[in-house]
Each structure stands twice: as structure tokens, then as C-alpha cells.
Enzyme design. Structure first.
Site, PDB file in Angstrom:
ATOM      1  N   ASP A   5      -7.250 -27.241   9.828  1.00 51.11           N
ATOM      2  CA  ASP A   5      -8.317 -26.527   9.129  1.00 51.11           C
ATOM      3  C   ASP A   5      -7.855 -25.988   7.782  1.00 51.11           C
ATOM      4  OD1 ASP A   5      -6.638 -24.656  10.318  1.00 51.11           O
ATOM      5  OD2 ASP A   5      -8.239 -23.521  11.282  1.00 51.11           O
ATOM      6  N   GLN A  64      -5.132 -25.520  13.720  1.00 55.17           N
ATOM      7  CA  GLN A  64      -3.791 -26.106  13.770  1.00 55.17           C
ATOM      8  C   GLN A  64      -3.015 -25.684  15.020  1.00 55.17           C
ATOM      9  OE1 GLN A  64      -2.731 -25.344   9.234  1.00 55.17           O
ATOM     10  NE2 GLN A  64      -1.356 -26.818  10.173  1.00 55.17           N
ATOM     11  N   HIS A  65      -1.965 -26.460  15.299  1.00 60.47           N
ATOM     12  CA  HIS A  65      -0.891 -26.122  16.254  1.00 60.47           C
ATOM     13  C   HIS A  65      -1.262 -26.237  17.735  1.00 60.47           C
ATOM     14  CE1 HIS A  65       0.631 -24.566  12.537  1.00 60.47           C
ATOM     15  NE2 HIS A  65      -0.006 -23.418  12.602  1.00 60.47           N
TER      16      HIS A  65
END
Length: 494
Positions: free
Chosen positions: A240, A79-80
Site C-alpha cells: 500500500d 504490507q508484511h
């Protein structure tokens, strides 16, 4: 065979599984390691060309006759991370990752512009943290203004793989809610926060699609590159953690998933938007249509790997030494902030070993304390869940830590909740495969629950129940928090 593929783009590697959904078994899997660019200022980056090469390498390792039978693909991704592309789909800069803490100043700027933490939380259900995507975008604009002018696509890592597979530019709510530009409760981009970075940012963001719909279909180019059928659907995919929720069956109330990988996460499903950012519980959407309140720490297996490397120990010897120590490691405590930290919000945090005396200073205690520290850091998330009314009957453990019988028992004892482990060690990739099947069927929100019940199996041999060490760990956890409170001022001003 009736095969769906699940891809998981992690921090350390890219993995893929081929799942036969009639036989209910993984028929092939492969992985490729990924490098990492690390700098003293907290920079953690990767390159899109590494992702391209890893994706090709992984599929080349899978049998041709199985690849040709794939009916749908799902993608999970760390992520991110911020993936900026130009109009031709070429990267304009490295991918700044979830564990990049070099954007602390950008977080301060955006929070101040928004009117403070309360206003940020009101708008996006989260604090403005260095791990999130928004400050990374501002960082690029500040440090590479010429590159920023050419940005056409703003992607997260899993969206990038979807883009490579389909050529489509879309996002879904689960991963989007980790950008700090998205309102999880209302499931829409925040125009006001986008404008704090750039007046044109809102118009650059991808259209949003529902979790049960497809991101697109496999293009001719991707089919030729990977040896898979052209035109098959690629599901929306997700972060994820969102895919890990599917891969552990955490798609309804009653269970929590704890992931012990490079980072540590604790999350649970909710039918309504829930967040407690002040106590580290981020308000995210799930990738199944609901919500996924989540706590994330930046240092989990990082701590054990750093200590293991420091002592020059093989994995088996590290585990043997840790198992030889008593629960609580005779008062030795590790604060595992090797990457800085996100929960608590200490981007300038540093790791330390405390509590050493003439009698407890040995490898056994330090190794065990490193393992315990990762779970102590996540227990705060369990406390936050309980304050919100969650009473988990089971924690489903995934990631590298789930492979260790000792770590499973430590987790059960510290959390004081039974622990189970999915049969498949690749929960995120498996979750992506099940989501692909959901998309292939044209399923409903209720159908994802039954699909998980049908296809996610738990290992009876790897379960762990809370034992005699529960009381010892209650005191050790209090000690850990006291030490953290004493050292936090050093990290805030350091």
C-alpha cells in the site's frame, strides 16, 4: 469508456476504484469493511475468506456496465502480512498482519542466528522487526509444525489478491522488500536469512517480476466471480505504501508522502538504495523500479480513535474539542503505543497520557495531544531523511488524517513543510489503477512519471502552509522525545 481498476486491501477495509483514464476521473468506487482478530499478546490477524468475501462484495457494488469495460487491474495491499497456502491454494492459518507484535521472540532468535543487527541490516537493509514477514514464518513453523509441512505458497496480502485474480504465484520487489527476506539493494531473496528459518524456505518463495510487467491475466473463475473481462492483464501491484507513492506522484526526488491511516508512514522516492534502519528508515524498493526509503509507526489514527472512544465522542465533536485547544495542548503529551510500536522498536510499548496538571486536564487538550502525537512520531522520519540529504519541498498527505483540516495544519506546523493532498482520497487504489495503466501500455520507467503527472491531481483547497505554531511545536517535539526516552526502559523490560 477506457477503464482501469485499482484494488486496495487495507487493514480496515477492501476498496476498489474504476478510473476512466481518458476522462481522467474515477467513475465508480466501493468498499467493504474487514474485521480484525486482536489478542493481548499482540496478535493481529485476519482470514483469507474475509478477503475473498470482501473482494466479491466490492465488485458486486460496482455497476455491471462499467465492470465489463475494465481493461486492466492493479492491486495494492497492506504490507508484511503472511498468507500461507497449501498446494490447493487453501489457507493453512490466519493472516498475521503488519501490526502483529506477537513475534518479538522470533525476531530475537533470527537476529541472534544471523550474528546481530549489523549482519541483518547488511543482508536485507532492515532490522528484524515484528512487523515484517520473516518472524511470522518462523512463528508458524514453531507453533503449527504440521501446518508448516503443508505450506506450498508464501504470499503477502496483495500477492494473495493477485493469486485469486490470476492463479499466478509471483512477487515484485516493492512488497517483497518488506519481508526481511529480501535484499533491496541487490533485488533478490536472501538465501542465508531464509536458511535461518528453514532450509527449504528459499525454494518456496515466489519468482520475482519487474514492476512494469503483469502478474498474470484474469482467470475464467475470477472473471465469473467478479463480473470483469477474462484475460485482461493484472499488473504486478505492490504494498500500500508503494501504491500510495504512485497515487501521490512520489515517483521522483523532491517530495515525501505521509500516510496517516491506522499506521503512519513517511516515504520518498530515490534512484539509489537508501536505508537508515537504526533511525527507523527502512530500505525498501519502490514498485516503479527505484527505491522507497520509509519510516512506519504502528499507531496513527489508532490513537485518536482510542481517545475518541474513551470519551464517547462523535468525530465532529472530537475535532471541535481538539481545535479549541492551543498548539502543544498546554503541555499534555500522548505516547500513542496502543499496538506496541515499530518505530521506535518497542513491541511491548504501551500508550500513556502525561503532563497533566490541575489546569490543563481537559478533553480539549487530550484530544489535541492525541492528534499531535501521531505527527510527532513521524517527524523522526523527516529528521532521518534530512540527515541523508533529502530536502523535501512538499509533503503529500493521504489517509484518514488527510481529511481533517486541523490535522493537515498540525502536520504542516510540526513538520515545518508545506502540505498538499491528492484530489482522490483513495491514493493506494488510485496508484494501483495508474500502475495497471502503465502495465497496459507496456510502459518504460520514465513513462510512470509522466502518467503520474497526467493523472494525479492535487487539491488546492486542502493545502496547508507552516504557520505561527512552528516554534511552539519545536519545543513540544523536544518534550515528546524526552518523555519517550524516560519511558522506553519500562517498555523494553515490560
Amino acid at each position: 469508456m477506457n477503464i482501469v481498476a485499482g484494488i486496495d486491501l487495507g487493514t480496515q477495509s477492501l476498496k476498489a476504484v474504476l478510473y476512466d483514464y481518458e476522462q481522467k476521473r474515477i467513475v465508480a468506487q466501493a468498499s467493504c469493511p474487514l474485521d480484525l482478530i486482536s489478542k493481548e499478546d499482540g496478535t493481529r490477524e485476519q482470514k483469507t475468506e474475509w478477503y475473498d468475501a470482501a473482494l466479491k462484495s466490492v465488485f458486486e457494488k460496482l455497476p455491471c456496465e462499467l465492470r465489463s469495460q475494465i481493461q486492466a487491474v492493479g492491486v495494492s495491499g497492506q504490507q508484511h502480512g503472511f498468507v500461507p497456502l497449501d498446494k490447493d491454494g487453501q489457507a493453512l492459518y490466519n493472516v498475521k498482519l503488519w501490526n502483529d507484535t506477537s513475534t518479538a521472540e522470533e525476531c530475537r532468535i533470527l537476529t541472534d542466528k544471523a550474528g546481530g543487527n549489523a549482519e541483518v541490516i547488511k543482508e536485507v537493509g532492515n532490522l528484524m522487526l515484528p512487523g515484517f514477514t520473516a518472524p511470522k514464518i518462523l512463528w508458524l513453523k514453531k507453533h503449527f509444525p504440521d501446518g508448516w509441512k503443508n505450506v506450498r505458497y508464501i504470499l503477502l496480502p496483495h500477492d494473495y489478491i493477485n493469486y485469486v485474480l490470476t492463479g499466478s504465484y509471483v512477487m515484485e520487489a516493492g512488497d517483497a522488500s518488506g519481508t526481511a527476506l529480501f535484499n533491496p539493494a541487490k533485488r533478490r531473496w536472501s538465501r542465508s536469512l531464509c536458511s535461518l528459518i528453514d532450509e527449504g524456505l528459499y525454494d518456496l518463495l515466489a519468482p520475482l517480476i519487474a514492476s512494469d510487467t503483469k502478474a498474470g491475466t484474469v482467470s475464467q473463475k475470477a472473471a465469473g466471480l467478479l463480473g470483469i473481462p477474462e484475460g485482461i492483464p493484472v499488473s504486478s501491484g505492490g504494498g500500500d505504501n508503494m501504491m500510495g507513492a504512485i497515487g501521490t506522484g512520489t515517483v521522483s526526488d523532491g517530495f515525501l508522502t505521509m500516510s496517516m491511516g491506522t499506521s503512519g508512514t513517511l516515504y520518498g522516492y530515490s534512484d539509489k538504495p537508501i536505508a537508515d534502519p537504526e533511525h527507523g528508515l527502512s530500505g525498501f524498493c519502490s514498485s516503479t523500479g527505484g527505491w522507497l526509503p520509509l519510516l512506519c509507526t504502528m499507531n496513527c489514527t489508532v490513537a485518536t480513535e482510542q481517545i475518541r472512544s474513551l470519551f464517547g465522542l462523535p468525530v465532529a465533536e472530537f475535532n471541535r474539542l481538539a481545535a479549541a485547544a492551543e498548539p502543544g495542548a498546554q503541555g499534555v503529551r500522548v505516547l500513542p503505543f496502543f499496538n506496541g510500536e515499530r518505530t521506535p522498536n518497542l513491541p511491548k510499548g504501551r500508550a500513556s497520557i502525561t503532563g497533566l496538571t490541575m489546569t490543563n486536564s481537559n478533553k480539549e487538550n487530550i484530544c489535541r495531544a492525541a492528534m499531535e502525537s501521531a505527527v510527532f512520531a513521524l517527524k523522526g522520519g523527516l529528521d532521518a531523511f534530512k540527515k541523508l540529504g533529502f530536502e523535501p519541498k512538499e509533503i503529500r498527505l493521504i489517509g484518514g488524517g488527510a481529511k481533517s483540516p486541523l490535522w493537515r495544519q498540525i502536520a504542516a506546523d510540526i513538520m515545518n513543510v508545506p502540505v498538499s493532498v491528492p484530489v482522490s482520497e483513495e491514493a493506494a487504489a488510485m496508484g494501483a489503477a495508474v500502475q495497471a495503466l502503465w502495465c497496459l501500455e507496456g510502459g518504460t520507467p520514465e513513462r510512470i512519471k509522466s502518467l503520474c503527472a497526467e493523472h494525479i491531481q492535487l487539491s488546492k483547497e486542502k493545502s496547508a502552509e507552516p504557520g505561527n505554531a512552528v516554534c511552539e511545536y519545536e519545543q513540544a517535539y523536544r518534550d515528546y522525545n524526552e518523555i519517550l526516552g524516560q519511558l522506553t526502559p519500562l517498555y523494553i523490560h515490560g
